[in-house]
Design an enzyme around this catalytic site. Structure first.
Site, PDB file in Angstrom:
ATOM      1  CE  LYS A  54      56.195  54.322  18.952  1.00  0.00           C
ATOM      2  NZ  LYS A  54      56.563  54.845  20.268  1.00  0.00           N
ATOM      3  CD  GLN A  98      56.841  52.682  23.386  1.00  0.00           C
ATOM      4  OE1 GLN A  98      57.263  52.751  22.242  1.00  0.00           O
ATOM      5  NE2 GLN A  98      55.623  53.088  23.715  1.00  0.00           N
ATOM      6  CG  ASP A 121      58.304  60.334  20.987  1.00  0.00           C
ATOM      7  OD1 ASP A 121      57.563  60.008  20.051  1.00  0.00           O
ATOM      8  OD2 ASP A 121      58.756  59.517  21.820  1.00  0.00           O
TER       9      ASP A 121
END
Ligand code: NDP
Length: 292
Positions: A54, A98, A121
């Protein structure tokens, strides 16, 4: 094989190129690059790989990307304090933690702590609520990637019966909302659904987000249907999707492979979400999800 394979790598490359152009325009207009910060708790090798991927991808499209790695025993209070700092930092547009996190940490608390405008997200209650209400906000990346793949494949959506197998907050539920917004008639299936094969046979669009290798078989598919395989399953024979690819490709009209289907578009839409969050925070845009 009869199905058209929708190439997720190519679609993701296209999305990244669009984001890179958007980032350049944002920098020209605002004098700063969009900023993405990824937090990882512990040193799980898979998380490490995802985080590194990422960060690299964000850097490649011209964003400022930073990684914060915290020790495995980090407490909720410690993590909250770091999230609060990032929430208050004007140079940071996107914050993600994460998953999965160690057991002493709460995913719902984390999702609620990240400021909804920076929640790239799209997992926070506010972001999910905005999605439900059709208001501007961050939309989870994987379902956005699926919509783009359907779009690039030229799959007709209006009035189509879409069956989403899986009802997680990360994939199944937001996916269903996006398909509904695109005027599909949506059925959400899960582990208690009766006669799943028959239900799937009624789908014009089938999105599999289950986490069971090759569960969806060829005789579950309506001829000509679009089959999008979100599943990523590590097996002794390598990476497998939730769909038995060869069998299903012989019947379907469109199919996505694993790997090289939905996976690459997920990171691409994380970048797109970060750009969109930066634009929104600067008052330049007010769309729901990403408009590239
Ligand atoms: P979850 O485990 O959170 O959800 C799985 C869903 O599948 C649940 O709703 C569950 O039902 C349902 N399910 C499980 N078994 C069956 C069954 N036998 N029949 C019907 N439904 C069933 O998984 P996620 O949504 O997080 O992920 C799903 C898959 O997608 C995984 O393989 C994951 O690795 C992959 N993934 C891929 C991404 C990508 O970028 N390509 C991103 C995110 C996930 P119930 O609710 O009743 O338990």
């Amino acid at each position: 094989m009869s199905a058209t394979i929708i190439d997720g790598k190519a679609v993701a490359a296209q999305v990244r190129a669009e984001v890179a152009r958007g980032v350049a325009a944002f920098v020209a207009g605002s004098g700063r690059a969009p900023g993405l910060v990824g937090i990882q708790v512990g040193d799980d090798p898979a998380s490490e790989l995802y985080q590194a991927g990422k960060a690299r991808a964000a850097h490649e499209v011209g964003m400022v990307s930073r990684r914060i790695t915290l020790r495995e025993a980090t407490s909720q209070a410690e993590l909250d304090a770091i999230i609060d700092e990032l929430n208050a930092d004007d140079g940071v547009d996107g914050v993600l933690v994460q998953l999965p996190v160690p057991a002493q940490l709460s995913e719902p608390l984390i999702a609620s702590r990240i400021h909804p405008d920076k929640d790239v997200d799209g997992f926070s209650p506010i972001s999910l609520g905005r999605l439900m209400r059709g208001e501007p906000g961050n939309v989870p990346c994987t379902p956005q990637g699926v919509m783009r793949l359907l779009g690039e494949g030229g799959v007709p959506l209006e009035g189509a019966h879409a069956v989403v197998v899986g009802r997680s907050l990360i994939v199944g539920k937001p996916q269903s909302m996006l398909l509904l917004s695109a005027n599909c008639t949506v059925t959400i299936a899960h582990s208690r659904t009766r006669d799943l094969p028959a239900l799937c046979r009624d789908a014009d669009i089938l999105v599999a987000a289950v986490g069971r290798p090759e569960m969806i078989r060829g005789d579950w598919i309506r001829p000509g249907a679009a089959v999008i395989d979100v599943g990523i399953n590590r097996t002794a024979d390598g990476l497998r999707g939730d769909v038995a690819f060869d069998e299903v490709a012989a019947v379907a009209g469109w199919i996505t492979p694993v790997p090289g289907g939905v996976g690459p578009t997920t990171i691409a839409y994380l970048l797109a979400n970060t750009l969109e969050a930066a634009r929104r925070r600067s008052g330049a845009d007010s769309s729901q999800g990403v408009r590239l």
